[in-house]
Structure formats: structure tokens, C-alpha cells
Scaffold this active site. Structure first.
Site, PDB file in Angstrom:
ATOM      1  CG  HIS A  62     -43.297 -50.404 -18.829  1.00 18.64           C
ATOM      2  ND1 HIS A  62     -44.490 -50.839 -18.299  1.00 18.64           N
ATOM      3  CD2 HIS A  62     -43.299 -50.819 -20.115  1.00 18.64           C
ATOM      4  CE1 HIS A  62     -45.173 -51.485 -19.230  1.00 18.64           C
ATOM      5  NE2 HIS A  62     -44.458 -51.477 -20.343  1.00 18.64           N
ATOM      6  CG  ASP A 154     -45.514 -54.782 -20.727  1.00 20.97           C
ATOM      7  OD1 ASP A 154     -46.582 -54.539 -20.172  1.00 20.97           O
ATOM      8  OD2 ASP A 154     -44.989 -54.035 -21.582  1.00 20.97           O
ATOM      9  CG  ASP A 307     -45.823 -48.777 -22.277  1.00 14.57           C
ATOM     10  OD1 ASP A 307     -45.022 -49.616 -22.718  1.00 14.57           O
ATOM     11  OD2 ASP A 307     -47.061 -48.901 -22.373  1.00 14.57           O
ATOM     12  CG  HIS A 311     -44.599 -49.237 -33.181  1.00 10.20           C
ATOM     13  ND1 HIS A 311     -44.401 -50.602 -33.250  1.00 10.20           N
ATOM     14  CD2 HIS A 311     -45.342 -49.022 -32.054  1.00 10.20           C
ATOM     15  CE1 HIS A 311     -44.996 -51.183 -32.231  1.00 10.20           C
ATOM     16  NE2 HIS A 311     -45.570 -50.254 -31.485  1.00 10.20           N
TER      17      HIS A 311
END
Length: 439
Positions: A62, A154, A307, A311
């Protein structure tokens, strides 16, 4: 140039074969050729692994590599470098790119970029619905032909139960598993952290644990009704763990993952208002953290995924309510797992490796996850005693949004080997390609 690599005198820990012993491992032409004591080889490259752990290559189920569409956050190349630095030999990329990975051309683009990067293995996950909007199902057969290894929206749940059922049925026809982001958005609303004492204290809008749990229960019931496997992403609450435990007790084909921040941080960290702690699902209570650890220990939670959600700093340097959700995780996952699970004795080293490598391969039917003779020569080398500060080494990821930048950890990946080629050694990623936009 030699195409052979001999990893010498490392402690090989391979849960798939119940191996935990100091041995040599020989890789030739990309494949594992031999595991034995004192292997004698001709002219080969040597990796001295004395005092180190030699494990099957870690696989992250992920990650978000952001390309195409959000290259200012991460490119496939910088994401691959980050993965290699963290000890991952393979990653599975979620489809929330722009455009979304909902048609074969986008999947082909990702695979082409990964091939050009030539570092680790990249497996695309196709979108379940067009634009991940939950309205029109994608052409799953065409996505499979293009190269996806699973289906997911997702970042968004597959909210409509009828759509979820149809996606599961069609994906199953093509041998693909559906990975669901479990969130009832009518319940989570505009929440930015866990709903509870801390959200009240801080005056921030909360996301209740039940927003995750009602979708976990729905997906379990859907799996029970259809008898089709489903994989639940980044679980964070005690209730979710209890529900998956119930499903497994009934023999349902349900698998689940969690992420390092859910077994290492609680919502009490939010007092700083640092947006690096803002993620979705949010950090939960101490009781939830303990439940996640218990779920990993008793096998309810199958795998640990990062995950990884990059950013840029400018995006996070805003009011808490305005900041995007998500943190990077590829380069801290190993250290956090060792410090919060293995060193305290919650998981044995073998069980932790199982959740980082073997089970991820099994869940999505991927190559790897073991060191059997004839398999790909994908290996992760660990130094369990290496003490390091997360902030002392610049991230290979293009983004820096980690809440762990000021902590010290004991244990680190010191070697990443893909198909018998060393792509990271002692904290240096070995690649001829640099992303000109990466730094």
C-alpha cells in the site's frame, strides 16, 4: 561483469521455510541458486552479512507514488528510491493519481516509468470505479491485461454496497482481489482527527471509530455472502480488529493490514497540532494502539503496509483543518516495526518478517516472500542493532511529511537486493538515474 551474488554468513530468517540459521545464500542470474553453509563459488560479488539478518525481500502492499498528476509530491522514481532505502524490494501502488489508474494507458505509463527507474518491483493497483467516484465500474479485465495486481478506490471507499459486490465479483473472475478503504463518509464528515477526549480537548472535529468499523463489517458480510476474498486496508481501531478476528474465526476469506503509525502513535500526539500527525484513518487512542499490536500478535492482522502518502511541506504548513491527510512511511517502517513490535517482544523477528514479506506476497499472489531455491533473488538485509536518528539522513522520498523526523530508532535496513542486484547498501541507493526534480 559478474551476474552472481553471494551473501555470506548472514542469519537467514525465512518464515516460509522455518529457517533461522547462519548460512550463505547464492544468487545467479537473478534467481536463488543455493542456501547452505560455506558456499564455495567462483568469481562472484560478495555481500558480507556477518552480524546481519537476511530476510525475504519486503513487500509493501500500500503506497502512493503520486505520478501521474502529482509529481511535485513524489515521482515513481523517487518513490522507488525511498522504497529501496527502506528495505523494500517491491511495492503496490494505489490508483489515486491524476488521472486515476482506471484505464490501461495509465497502468502502462506507471509500468514504463518503473522499468525506466530500474530499482525495485512496482505493481500497479487498478481503480475499482471510473475516477474513483464510485459510480461506474472500470473495465477490470482490461486493467488486468494491462498489468494491475489488485483493485481498489483507495483514498475513497467503494461506498455503494451494490457496487462493492459487483466489483468483488468481477475482480474475482479475473483472479484479482479487492482492497477496500473502510470509511463511512456520512460518519466521518469533515473530521480531522480521532473523535474522543483528545478531539474535545483540542477543539478539532473528530472522526469516530465507527466510521471505519461499519464498513469493515459490511465488507466482511459481503465476503461471507459471496464467499469472495476481500482485503481491508490500514485498519486502526480495536473494533475493526475484533470484527476481523470474528470473520477469521468463521473461516471467511478476509485479510487485513495495518500501518506502523497505528501501532506506534496515539491521538495524544496531537497536542502539538503538527500536521505531520494528520492521517486518514486518524491516530486512535492508546487502547486502539494496544489492540492493533494484539491483532498483529495473534494473526488477526496479516500484514504491515506503510500507506506511504507524500505531501510537500507547503501543503502541510497550513491550519490543521486545511492540511491534507497522510504521511510518508517507506524509510521508517523497518525501524518502527523493530522498535515497537520486535524489540519489546510483541512479535518474534520471524513473525514480523512474515508480515513484511511472506504474507503480503500470499495475499496478492505476488512473486517473492520467500528465499526458496529457484525464486527471484529479492532480499532485505537488516542490522538489528544499528542506532540512528530519523532526521540525520535526508529522505529519498520527494516529500518530508513524517511525524518521526525527531526520533531515534534501533534497527535499520542496510541492504536491498532485487533480482540479485544490490540496489541499496549501507544507506546508499545505487542507481544511475537521478530525478532532476527530486530535490
Amino acid at each position: 561483469m559478474s551476474t552472481s551474488l553471494l551473501i555470506q554468513k548472514g542469519r537467514i530468517v525465512d518464515p516460509s521455510q522455518n529457517i533461522d540459521e547462519v548460512l550463505d545464500l547464492l544468487i545467479e542470474n537473478g534467481k536463488i541458486q543455493k542456501i547452505a553453509k560455506n558456499i564455495s563459488a567462483g568469481e562472484v560479488e560478495i555481500f558480507d552479512a556477518r552480524g546481519k539478518i537476511v530476510a525475504p525481500g519486503f513487500i509493501d502492499l500500500h503506497v502512493h507514488f503520486r505520478e501521474p498528476g502529482f509529481e511535485h509530491k513524489e515521482t515513481i522514481l523517487t518513490g522507488m528510491r525511498s522504497a529501496a532505502m527502506g528495505g523494500f524490494t517491491a511495492v503496490c501502488c494505489m490508483p489515486n493519481t491524476e488521472p486515476a489508474m482506471d484505464e490501461p494507458g495509465t497502468v502502462g505509463f506507471v509500468l514504463l516509468k518503473a522499468k525506466e527507474g530500474n530499482l525495485i518491483r512496482v505493481y500497479p493497483i487498478g481503480a475499482a470505479t471510473r475516477g474513483r467516484e464510485g459510480k461506474v465500474m472500470t473495465e477490470i479485465g482490461h486493467l488486468k491485461k494491462a498489468g494491475v495486481i489488485a483493485i481498489s478506490d483507495d483514498g475513497e471507499p467503494i461506498y455503494d454496497a451494490y457496487m462493492m459486490r459487483r466489483v468483488m465479483e468481477y475482480a474475482h473472475m479475473f483472479g484479482l482481489k479487492v482492497i477496500d478503504h473502510c470509511e463511512d463518509k456520512n460518519l466521518s464528515q469533515q473530521g480531522v482527527m480521532n473523535e474522543g477526549y483528545m478531539s474535545t480537548l483540542l477543539g478539532l472535529t473528530g472522526i469516530p471509530s465507527v466510521a471505519e468499523e461499519v464498513m469493515v463489517m459490511r465488507d466482511i458480510l459481503m465476503s461471507q455472502y459471496t464467499q469472495i476474498p476481500v482485503h481491508l486496508a490500514h485498519l486502526s481501531t480495536r473494533g475493526s480488529v475484533d470484527l476481523v478476528r470474528w470473520a477469521k474465526a468463521k473461516g471467511l476469506p478476509v485479510t487485513a493490514e495495518t500501518a506502523p503509525h497505528y501501532f506506534s502513535l496515539s491521538d495524544e500526539e496531537m497536542t502539538s497540532y503538527r500536521t505531520e500527525f494528520k492521517m486518514n484513518p486518524p491516530l486512535r487512542t492508546r487502547e486502539d494502539v494496544k489492540a492493533i499490536q494484539e491483532g498483529l500478535k495473534d494473526g488477526t492482522l496479516d500484514a504491515i503496509a506503510t500507506d506511504h502518502a507524500p505531501h510537500q511541506e507547503v501543503e502541510k504548513e497550513v491550519e490543521f483543518d486545511m492540511a491534507p491527510f497522510g504521511i510518508i512511511g517507506l524509510e521508517t517502517s523497518v525501524g518502527l516495526g523493530l522498535n515497537h513490535l520486535v524489540h519489546p517482544g510483541i512479535l518474534t523477528l520471524s513473525k514480523w518478517i512474515d508480515k513484511m514479506s511472506c504474507r503480503p506476497a500470499q495475499i496478492l499472489n505476488l512473486p517473492g516472500g520467500n528465499l526458496r531455491v529457484g525464486e527471484n533473488g529479492d532480499v532485505t538485509i537488516l542490522d538489528l542493532g544499528k542506532e540512528w536518528s530519523v532526521g540525520e539522513i535526508p529522505f529519498e522520498s520527494k516529500s518530508k511529511n513524517s511525524p518521526f523526523r525527531e526520533i531515534k530508532l534501533k534497527g535499520k535496513a542496510v541492504g536491498t537486493i532485487v533480482g540479485g542486484r544490490v540496489v541499496m547498501r549501507d544507506g546508499e541507493v545505487i542507481s544511475k538515474i537521478k530525478d532532476q526534480k527530486s530535490k
